[in-house]
Design a protein around this motif. Sequence first.
Motif, PDB file in Angstrom:
ATOM      1  N   PRO A 172      50.937  38.684  -1.705  1.00 36.71           N
ATOM      2  CA  PRO A 172      50.051  38.022  -2.666  1.00 36.71           C
ATOM      3  C   PRO A 172      49.678  38.977  -3.787  1.00 36.71           C
ATOM      4  O   PRO A 172      49.584  40.193  -3.590  1.00 36.71           O
ATOM      5  N   PRO A 173      49.454  38.465  -4.979  1.00 37.11           N
ATOM      6  CA  PRO A 173      49.091  39.350  -6.089  1.00 37.11           C
ATOM      7  C   PRO A 173      47.747  40.020  -5.837  1.00 37.11           C
ATOM      8  O   PRO A 173      46.781  39.393  -5.400  1.00 37.11           O
ATOM      9  N   SER A 174      47.689  41.323  -6.094  1.00 40.80           N
ATOM     10  CA  SER A 174      46.448  42.087  -5.938  1.00 40.80           C
ATOM     11  C   SER A 174      46.495  43.281  -6.874  1.00 40.80           C
ATOM     12  O   SER A 174      47.574  43.804  -7.190  1.00 40.80           O
ATOM     13  N   PHE A 175      45.330  43.709  -7.318  1.00 45.60           N
ATOM     14  CA  PHE A 175      45.265  44.861  -8.216  1.00 45.60           C
ATOM     15  C   PHE A 175      45.545  46.162  -7.485  1.00 45.60           C
ATOM     16  O   PHE A 175      45.949  47.143  -8.113  1.00 45.60           O
ATOM     17  N   ASP A 176      45.328  46.213  -6.178  1.00 49.07           N
ATOM     18  CA  ASP A 176      45.678  47.421  -5.433  1.00 49.07           C
ATOM     19  C   ASP A 176      47.172  47.678  -5.498  1.00 49.07           C
ATOM     20  O   ASP A 176      47.623  48.812  -5.726  1.00 49.07           O
ATOM     21  N   THR A 177      47.957  46.624  -5.290  1.00 43.42           N
ATOM     22  CA  THR A 177      49.415  46.778  -5.398  1.00 43.42           C
ATOM     23  C   THR A 177      49.828  47.095  -6.832  1.00 43.42           C
ATOM     24  O   THR A 177      50.731  47.917  -7.074  1.00 43.42           O
ATOM     25  N   LEU A 178      49.175  46.450  -7.793  1.00 40.95           N
ATOM     26  CA  LEU A 178      49.496  46.721  -9.196  1.00 40.95           C
ATOM     27  C   LEU A 178      49.186  48.164  -9.564  1.00 40.95           C
ATOM     28  O   LEU A 178      49.949  48.812 -10.307  1.00 40.95           O
ATOM     29  N   ASN A 179      48.097  48.714  -9.032  1.00 41.44           N
ATOM     30  CA  ASN A 179      47.756  50.104  -9.317  1.00 41.44           C
ATOM     31  C   ASN A 179      48.773  51.063  -8.727  1.00 41.44           C
ATOM     32  O   ASN A 179      49.086  52.099  -9.310  1.00 41.44           O
ATOM     33  N   GLU A 180      49.283  50.723  -7.535  1.00 40.43           N
ATOM     34  CA  GLU A 180      50.291  51.584  -6.916  1.00 40.43           C
ATOM     35  C   GLU A 180      51.595  51.585  -7.706  1.00 40.43           C
ATOM     36  O   GLU A 180      52.274  52.598  -7.800  1.00 40.43           O
ATOM     37  N   ARG A 181      51.928  50.454  -8.277  1.00 37.73           N
ATOM     38  CA  ARG A 181      53.207  50.356  -8.992  1.00 37.73           C
ATOM     39  C   ARG A 181      53.161  51.008 -10.366  1.00 37.73           C
ATOM     40  O   ARG A 181      54.126  51.625 -10.806  1.00 37.73           O
ATOM     41  N   TYR A 182      52.036  50.860 -11.061  1.00 30.82           N
ATOM     42  CA  TYR A 182      51.973  51.290 -12.465  1.00 30.82           C
ATOM     43  C   TYR A 182      50.897  52.357 -12.678  1.00 30.82           C
ATOM     44  O   TYR A 182      50.378  52.497 -13.781  1.00 30.82           O
ATOM     45  N   GLY A 183      50.555  53.099 -11.641  1.00 30.31           N
ATOM     46  CA  GLY A 183      49.503  54.098 -11.769  1.00 30.31           C
ATOM     47  C   GLY A 183      49.825  55.208 -12.744  1.00 30.31           C
ATOM     48  O   GLY A 183      48.923  55.801 -13.331  1.00 30.31           O
ATOM     49  N   GLU A 184      51.117  55.511 -12.945  1.00 34.11           N
ATOM     50  CA  GLU A 184      51.459  56.615 -13.853  1.00 34.11           C
ATOM     51  C   GLU A 184      51.226  56.272 -15.314  1.00 34.11           C
ATOM     52  O   GLU A 184      51.271  57.160 -16.179  1.00 34.11           O
ATOM     53  N   TYR A 185      50.994  54.997 -15.622  1.00 33.59           N
ATOM     54  CA  TYR A 185      50.786  54.593 -17.016  1.00 33.59           C
ATOM     55  C   TYR A 185      49.313  54.545 -17.406  1.00 33.59           C
ATOM     56  O   TYR A 185      49.003  54.571 -18.597  1.00 33.59           O
ATOM     57  N   PHE A 186      48.385  54.446 -16.438  1.00 34.34           N
ATOM     58  CA  PHE A 186      46.988  54.178 -16.747  1.00 34.34           C
ATOM     59  C   PHE A 186      46.118  55.355 -16.344  1.00 34.34           C
ATOM     60  O   PHE A 186      46.453  56.119 -15.429  1.00 34.34           O
ATOM     61  N   ASP A 412      37.387  58.740 -10.894  1.00 34.89           N
ATOM     62  CA  ASP A 412      37.184  57.295 -10.810  1.00 34.89           C
ATOM     63  C   ASP A 412      37.806  56.804  -9.515  1.00 34.89           C
ATOM     64  O   ASP A 412      39.019  56.890  -9.320  1.00 34.89           O
ATOM     65  N   SER A 413      36.967  56.287  -8.615  1.00 34.40           N
ATOM     66  CA  SER A 413      37.478  55.855  -7.312  1.00 34.40           C
ATOM     67  C   SER A 413      38.377  54.634  -7.419  1.00 34.40           C
ATOM     68  O   SER A 413      39.202  54.399  -6.541  1.00 34.40           O
ATOM     69  N   ARG A 414      38.249  53.820  -8.493  1.00 35.04           N
ATOM     70  CA  ARG A 414      39.091  52.639  -8.668  1.00 35.04           C
ATOM     71  C   ARG A 414      40.270  52.886  -9.579  1.00 35.04           C
ATOM     72  O   ARG A 414      41.012  51.959  -9.884  1.00 35.04           O
ATOM     73  N   ALA A 415      40.418  54.098 -10.061  1.00 36.74           N
ATOM     74  CA  ALA A 415      41.525  54.392 -10.972  1.00 36.74           C
ATOM     75  C   ALA A 415      42.840  54.313 -10.215  1.00 36.74           C
ATOM     76  O   ALA A 415      42.889  54.488  -8.995  1.00 36.74           O
ATOM     77  N   PRO A 416      43.943  53.998 -10.939  1.00 34.48           N
ATOM     78  CA  PRO A 416      45.241  53.959 -10.255  1.00 34.48           C
ATOM     79  C   PRO A 416      45.573  55.259  -9.555  1.00 34.48           C
ATOM     80  O   PRO A 416      46.194  55.266  -8.506  1.00 34.48           O
ATOM     81  N   GLN A 417      45.158  56.384 -10.118  1.00 35.41           N
ATOM     82  CA  GLN A 417      45.375  57.675  -9.490  1.00 35.41           C
ATOM     83  C   GLN A 417      44.034  58.391  -9.455  1.00 35.41           C
ATOM     84  O   GLN A 417      43.505  58.803 -10.494  1.00 35.41           O
ATOM     85  N   SER A 418      43.454  58.524  -8.268  1.00 30.02           N
ATOM     86  CA  SER A 418      42.130  59.127  -8.130  1.00 30.02           C
ATOM     87  C   SER A 418      42.256  60.637  -8.241  1.00 30.02           C
ATOM     88  O   SER A 418      42.340  61.358  -7.244  1.00 30.02           O
ATOM     89  N   GLN A 419      42.295  61.138  -9.448  1.00 31.79           N
ATOM     90  CA  GLN A 419      42.358  62.556  -9.703  1.00 31.79           C
ATOM     91  C   GLN A 419      41.318  62.909 -10.759  1.00 31.79           C
ATOM     92  O   GLN A 419      40.744  62.040 -11.405  1.00 31.79           O
ATOM     93  N   VAL A 420      41.073  64.203 -10.909  1.00 28.84           N
ATOM     94  CA  VAL A 420      40.056  64.659 -11.852  1.00 28.84           C
ATOM     95  C   VAL A 420      40.511  64.341 -13.274  1.00 28.84           C
ATOM     96  O   VAL A 420      41.626  64.680 -13.667  1.00 28.84           O
ATOM     97  N   GLN A 421      39.644  63.661 -14.016  1.00 28.33           N
ATOM     98  CA  GLN A 421      39.935  63.299 -15.395  1.00 28.33           C
ATOM     99  C   GLN A 421      38.937  63.962 -16.320  1.00 28.33           C
ATOM    100  O   GLN A 421      37.882  64.454 -15.888  1.00 28.33           O
TER     101      GLN A 421
END
Length: 625
Positions: A172-186, A412-421
Motif C-alpha cells: 500500500p502507498p505510504s510515505f515511509d516507503t517513499l522516504n526509503e526510495r527517494y531519501g537521497e533527493y530530499f 529531523d526524525s521524520r526526514a528521509p535520512q535522519s542525519q545531522v543537518q
Amino acid sequence: MMNDPCACRQTCLRTIFSRSAKHLVLLSLLLLAGTLPLAAAQPLPVTEDAQRQPAAEASPETGVMPESAADPAETARRACFERVWSDYQNDVWFYGEDGRRVLPRPDLKWLVVRLADGGPAPAGSAVESPAPVPADTSITPAAPENTAPETTDSGPDIAGEAQAIDSPTVEPPSFDTLNERYGEYFSHILYDPLRAPSTAAYRLRRDLSQEAYQSLLTRLQQDRMVRYAHPAWNIGDRLFAPLEQIEIIWKTASDARRRQALLQAVAATADGDGPVSSRQQVTIDPCRQSVWESANLLAEDILVEQARPLLMPLVPPVGVRFSLGMNGATPGTPIPFVLEIRFTERIKIESSTIANLNLKPSGIFHNLYDISYDAPLSAIDLNHSPIRITGKLRIYATGEYSIPGIPVYYIDSRAPQSQVQLIKTVEEPVRIAAMIPESTEGFDLQVAAAGPLTVPGPRRATTSLTLQITLLAVGLLLSGLAAVATWWWRKNIKEADIQPENHVLNQLQTDVDNAIAAVRQHGSRDALAGLGVALKAYLAEFSGIAMDRQGGSHVSFLRRIEATLPASARQAASEVLACIDHSLAQETAGIPEDLTARAGWLIETLQGLASPAQPSDEPEPEHHG
C-alpha cells in the motif's frame, strides 16, 4: 428534345452508373455476411493464459508494462501526473479572500507529492489485491521500485516470484516507503496527516543537480505509488502546498438544488453528508481539472459569494533568526543581539550548536571586541522551542564589519535520512564610526593578558650582551666624529655670509611688522596664524633654507635653522614660535600680552645682525691709533 444527341448520351450514362452501384453494394453485403461466422468461431483465451500473458509481457526488473501494452489505469495515472505538473506552474491565479487576484509563483525547491489511492492494483499488472510486502530499497534511479524481484547471492528468488504470481499482493502507498526510495533527493519532509493524509511536501537537497532533478521526476512519474507531484507555491514570500479542497461561501438566496447542480458542473464532491450551510468545502479531482481553475469557475457564478482553494502553509521545521539592536555605533558601545531558534517537536537541536557558537565579527583581532551573554550558555535548554540567546557585543575598532552566518545543527526524525543537518543565519553588517564619545564611562578597552616571559640561557645572554656593548661603542664613536665635524664646520664658516643688502629679508620684515600690528589690533586666531607664517618665512630666509623645508612644528623647524641663528636669538625664537603654536592649539586660551613685544624684539635683533654694519658674535679687537 429527344432527338438531341447530347441528352440521349447523358441518359444512357446515368442508367449504367446506377446499375453498377447497386451491384457493388450487393457484393459488399455478401462478403460481410460471410466473415461473421468466422469471427464467432474463434475460441476465447482461458483464464490461466490471460493471467500468464500480461505477466510475460511486463518487464521482470521494473514491473512496468511496455508503452504499447500498458494498462489503461497506468496510462491514465501518467497522463494525470503530466497534466498536474503543467497546470500548477503555467498561468496560475485564483481569487483571494478580498476578491483580488492572487498570482502564486512556483517554488521548485519544494516538491508536493500526492500518494495514489489505496485499494486494488491497476488492471493488467502482476498483482491484484492489496497486501503489505517488504519495500525494496536497492533500486536504480530510473526504475520503478514496487515490483522488483528479490535477489540472493545465487540469483533471483524463483520461489518468491512464483508466490507473487500465485498470490498476487501489492504494497500500500505510504510515505515511509517513499522516504526509503527517494531519501537521497530530499533534506526534510513537512507532513500534516490531519489536513492532508495523502499529501506531503519535500524540501530538495541544496546540492541536487539538474540531472538528478530530472531523474527524480522520471522515477516519480513511473512509480505506481505516486499519483502526481507538483512544485509548491510562493505567495507573499510564504510557501504553501495547494490541497484538493475548495472553500465555498454561498449566497443566501441560492437553494440546495441549484448548488448541487453547480457542483456537478465542475465535477466537485461535497465533503460530508450533513446539511449544507453558507460555508462549504468541496473536493476536486486535479486529474480532471485543476483546483484553482475550478475555484475560479465557482467564484464567477452568481450563486457563489467567494470560492478559493485551500492551502497548507509549509513552515520549515527549523527557523533561525539573528538580529542586532543597532547596526551602527561608536567604539565600545554595547550593541544588544538576539539569537532565536524555533523548531517543531520532531526536531532535536544538537549540543554542537552551542559549543560552536561564534559571534566574532570578521576581520578583527580578538582583543578588540567583547561578547557578554545575559544567561550562561550552559543553562540553555535545547529540548524546548524557542531557544532564545541574548547578550551584548562591544567593538573597540572603527570600520565596517559583519557577523558571519551562525550554524545551527539539528536532526529531523521524520526526514528521509535522519542525519545531522545544517542551517545558517544570514550575515549581519555592523559599522563602528570614528567618533570620540563625550564621556569615557562604560567604554572600557579590553587589555590583552600578559603572557609568560621567556628566560634566555647563559650563553644566549652573554652573546646578546657582547652585541649590545659593541653597538654602543660604535654609536659613541660615530657621535664623537659628528660633533668634531660640526665644531670644525662652524669654526671655519662665518655666520656673516648674508648679503650686505637683502631686499627679500627687508620685505619679510615688513610682513612680520604688519602681522604684529594685526594681532595687536584684532587679537584673532587668524591674525595669530598669520604672524606665525610670516615669522617662519623671515627666519627661513635669514637662515638660507629652502622653501620645502619650512613646514612642520616649531620644534622640527628650529632644529633645521638653529645652527645658522645667532646664539643670542635662539632662545627668543624658540619661545615665540612655541607660544604661537600652543595658543593656536588651545581654542579657549587667549593670546599672551607680551607675545607681540617679544616677536618685535626678535625681528629687530635679527635685522640688526643682518645689516652690513652688523658686528660679529665675538667682539672685534680694538685698534688704537
